[in-house]
Design a protein around this motif. Sequence first.
Motif, short mmCIF file in Angstrom:
data_model
loop_
_atom_site.label_atom_id
_atom_site.label_comp_id
_atom_site.label_asym_id
_atom_site.label_seq_id
_atom_site.Cartn_x
_atom_site.Cartn_y
_atom_site.Cartn_z
N LEU A 42 1.01 -0.99 0.03
CA LEU A 42 -0.05 0.13 0.11
C LEU A 42 0.94 1.27 -0.05
CD1 LEU A 42 -2.76 -0.85 2.55
CD2 LEU A 42 -3.12 -0.61 0.17
N ILE A 43 2.07 1.35 0.61
CA ILE A 43 2.54 2.34 1.07
C ILE A 43 3.63 2.45 -0.43
CG2 ILE A 43 5.01 3.30 1.92
CD1 ILE A 43 3.94 1.57 4.63
N LYS A 44 3.87 1.69 -0.94
CA LYS A 44 4.74 1.63 -2.46
C LYS A 44 3.86 2.26 -3.50
CE LYS A 44 7.80 -1.98 -1.08
NZ LYS A 44 8.47 -3.54 -1.67
N SER A 45 2.58 2.10 -3.52
CA SER A 45 1.81 2.30 -4.42
C SER A 45 0.96 3.52 -4.20
CB SER A 45 0.74 1.21 -4.86
OG SER A 45 -0.30 0.91 -3.73
N SER A 46 1.25 4.26 -3.15
CA SER A 46 0.28 5.35 -2.65
C SER A 46 0.75 6.82 -3.54
CB SER A 46 0.78 5.63 -1.24
OG SER A 46 1.99 6.13 -0.83
N GLY A 47 2.03 6.78 -4.04
CA GLY A 47 2.43 8.00 -4.53
C GLY A 47 3.02 8.83 -3.63
N ILE A 101 10.58 2.54 3.99
CA ILE A 101 10.19 1.79 4.97
C ILE A 101 11.48 0.95 5.72
CG2 ILE A 101 9.28 -0.79 4.92
CD1 ILE A 101 7.73 0.01 2.48
N VAL A 102 11.42 0.97 6.94
CA VAL A 102 12.48 0.40 7.75
C VAL A 102 12.34 -0.84 8.37
CG1 VAL A 102 13.98 0.83 9.86
CG2 VAL A 102 13.15 2.91 8.50
N HIS A 103 12.89 -1.80 7.58
CA HIS A 103 13.09 -3.29 8.14
C HIS A 103 13.89 -3.56 9.26
CE1 HIS A 103 11.10 -5.55 4.27
NE2 HIS A 103 10.62 -4.89 4.93
N SER A 104 13.25 -3.73 10.35
CA SER A 104 14.08 -3.92 11.55
C SER A 104 14.05 -5.42 11.96
CB SER A 104 13.67 -3.21 12.85
OG SER A 104 14.34 -3.45 13.97
N ALA A 130 13.87 7.48 1.18
CA ALA A 130 14.36 6.70 0.12
C ALA A 130 13.77 5.77 -0.77
CB ALA A 130 14.95 5.55 1.38
N ASN A 131 12.33 6.19 -0.79
CA ASN A 131 11.64 5.52 -1.55
C ASN A 131 11.99 3.83 -2.11
OD1 ASN A 131 9.48 7.61 -2.43
ND2 ASN A 131 11.41 8.58 -3.39
#
Length: 254
Positions: free
Chosen positions: A117-122, A127-130, A178-179
């Motif tokens: 959803l975030i990637k396609s939101s515009g 996104i931080v992967h922890s 960072a996109n």
Amino acid sequence: MKIVVIGGTGLIGSKTVERLRKKGHDVLAASPNSGVDTITGTGLAEALAGARVVLDLANSPSFEDNAVLEFFRTAGRNLLSAGAAAGVEHHVALSIVGTERLQGSGYMRAKMAQEELIKSSGIPYTIVHSTQFFEFMDGIAQAGTIGQSVHLSPAYVQPIASDDVADVMAEVALAAPANGIIEIGGPEKVRLNEIVACLLSAKSDPRQVVADPHAPYFGVELKDESLVPGSNARLGRIRFNDWLGQQPPQKMTA
């Protein structure tokens, strides 16, 4: 700069809010208790008005497969829609190292849905992967408990202190989007069964840890690479034994 932290009263959220406020920013710690509900959408428009950055650090109250998927989908859609309407310039979300590798887990599928959803939101995003937090090790022990034994995979993990996570989240909030995905982890790679055994020993917990390669980790079997970050990950500074030695006794009880 106005920054809205969704889940701003939680473990990572409260620490991140503190760091950003110390840097002089106008930070709103948003949660249902403060009148901001991402599930119903209540209070979102008012909270995001004038905000340049949004950090989504909220977690689902239920880990049941359908419930957690519904939470991240609904909350994600509502938050991103409100963010777009408010002209938010940077959407930051906290997710998990190994999300894409562990799609047999309902929770990981839900996090992947949130990320898509975030990637396609515009909206420009990071996104931080922890990796897992030190503070989550006790929950892992509880999930693996059968009687007086804790059955856990001997796969590698690289857990991180919540203070180190909050440091990164504050830095990312103030940086350019960072996109893409940034990975973070702790300074040490260890076996999951061994680090949990160390925790239980420090708590004088009588449960015995059993190394079981087939023990499920929240519904999936682990491989050595399942939960560890890649070579370009940003690593925290706090070691597990140092963190363990700083925990007040009353917080280390089972």
